[in-house]
Design a protein around this motif. Structure first.
Motif, mmCIF file in Angstrom:
data_model
loop_
_atom_site.group_PDB
_atom_site.id
_atom_site.type_symbol
_atom_site.label_atom_id
_atom_site.label_comp_id
_atom_site.label_asym_id
_atom_site.label_seq_id
_atom_site.Cartn_x
_atom_site.Cartn_y
_atom_site.Cartn_z
ATOM 1 N N LYS A 1 -24.798 3.570 -3.412
ATOM 2 C CA LYS A 1 -23.741 3.683 -4.433
ATOM 3 C C LYS A 1 -22.721 4.748 -4.050
ATOM 4 N N ARG A 2 -23.177 5.900 -3.547
ATOM 5 C CA ARG A 2 -22.261 6.963 -3.107
ATOM 6 C C ARG A 2 -21.392 6.484 -1.955
ATOM 7 N N ASP A 3 -22.011 5.812 -1.004
ATOM 8 C CA ASP A 3 -21.261 5.297 0.141
ATOM 9 C C ASP A 3 -20.257 4.224 -0.288
ATOM 10 N N GLU A 4 -20.657 3.391 -1.214
ATOM 11 C CA GLU A 4 -19.758 2.353 -1.723
ATOM 12 C C GLU A 4 -18.562 2.996 -2.429
ATOM 13 N N GLU A 5 -18.806 4.047 -3.183
ATOM 14 C CA GLU A 5 -17.710 4.741 -3.853
ATOM 15 C C GLU A 5 -16.792 5.412 -2.837
ATOM 16 N N MET A 6 -17.348 5.900 -1.724
ATOM 17 C CA MET A 6 -16.525 6.473 -0.663
ATOM 18 C C MET A 6 -15.647 5.388 -0.044
ATOM 19 N N MET A 7 -16.191 4.190 0.144
ATOM 20 C CA MET A 7 -15.424 3.061 0.665
ATOM 21 C C MET A 7 -14.251 2.753 -0.255
ATOM 22 N N ILE A 8 -14.494 2.753 -1.541
ATOM 23 C CA ILE A 8 -13.428 2.466 -2.505
ATOM 24 C C ILE A 8 -12.388 3.581 -2.482
ATOM 25 N N LEU A 9 -12.829 4.829 -2.320
ATOM 26 C CA LEU A 9 -11.890 5.950 -2.236
ATOM 27 C C LEU A 9 -11.017 5.840 -0.985
ATOM 28 N N VAL A 10 -11.606 5.469 0.146
ATOM 29 C CA VAL A 10 -10.817 5.279 1.372
ATOM 30 C C VAL A 10 -9.773 4.193 1.140
ATOM 31 N N PHE A 11 -10.175 3.090 0.539
ATOM 32 C CA PHE A 11 -9.238 2.009 0.224
ATOM 33 C C PHE A 11 -8.114 2.508 -0.684
ATOM 34 N N ALA A 12 -8.473 3.193 -1.759
ATOM 35 C CA ALA A 12 -7.471 3.658 -2.725
ATOM 36 C C ALA A 12 -6.503 4.651 -2.086
ATOM 37 N N GLN A 13 -7.017 5.588 -1.279
ATOM 38 C CA GLN A 13 -6.139 6.566 -0.636
ATOM 39 C C GLN A 13 -5.252 5.884 0.403
ATOM 40 N N TRP A 14 -5.778 4.913 1.128
ATOM 41 C CA TRP A 14 -4.973 4.160 2.088
ATOM 42 C C TRP A 14 -3.818 3.477 1.359
ATOM 43 N N CYS A 15 -4.105 2.901 0.192
ATOM 44 C CA CYS A 15 -3.051 2.256 -0.604
ATOM 45 C C CYS A 15 -1.985 3.267 -0.998
ATOM 46 N N VAL A 16 -2.392 4.421 -1.506
ATOM 47 C CA VAL A 16 -1.447 5.466 -1.901
ATOM 48 C C VAL A 16 -0.598 5.867 -0.698
ATOM 49 N N ASN A 17 -1.254 6.076 0.448
ATOM 50 C CA ASN A 17 -0.542 6.492 1.655
ATOM 51 C C ASN A 17 0.479 5.459 2.115
ATOM 52 N N ASN A 18 0.232 4.188 1.792
ATOM 53 C CA ASN A 18 1.116 3.106 2.227
ATOM 54 C C ASN A 18 1.977 2.558 1.090
ATOM 55 N N LYS A 19 2.048 3.330 0.007
ATOM 56 C CA LYS A 19 2.875 2.974 -1.149
ATOM 57 C C LYS A 19 2.540 1.580 -1.703
#
Length: 107
Positions: A17-35
């Motif tokens: 679950k922690r690793d899955e949440e980290m995956m979602i955080l990477v996705f979300a931050q990538w989205c923010v970084n790419n507008k």
């Protein structure tokens, strides 16, 4: 199931679950970084998951692009593939393809 086995199983589940949440955080931050809108992309992949709690928690942890570390397209796709998150990886790949032609244009 003995107490040790039950404890190990619970630890494995919590780790996943922690690793899955980290995956979602990477996705979300990538989205923010790419507008890009992480919520909109996520809903394209999973329209039945409106109001996903893990995504909401991840969005609360994202930082502005200027404060974030660089996350490459390959990194986000690799993290998504680790969790067999193929539907979201497909949506991300489409977003990357739409963005690529714009990078070569001059204003």
């Amino acid at each position: 199931m003995d107490e040790y086995s039950k404890s190990m199983e619970e630890q494995i589940i919590e780790s996943y679950k922690r690793d899955e949440e980290m995956m979602i955080l990477v996705f979300a931050q990538w989205c923010v970084n790419n507008k890009l809108d992480p919520h909109a992309l996520y809903l394209q992949a999973y329209p039945q998951q409106e109001g996903n709690a893990a995504l909401s928690r991840a969005l609360a942890l994202t930082v502005p692009e200027e404060e974030a570390g660089f996350i490459s397209d390959d990194t986000v796709l690799g993290v998504l593939s680790l969790y067999s998150n193929d539907d979201l990886a497909y949506v991300v790949t489409e977003a990357i393809a739409q963005r690529k032609p714009l990078q070569g244009t001059v204003d």
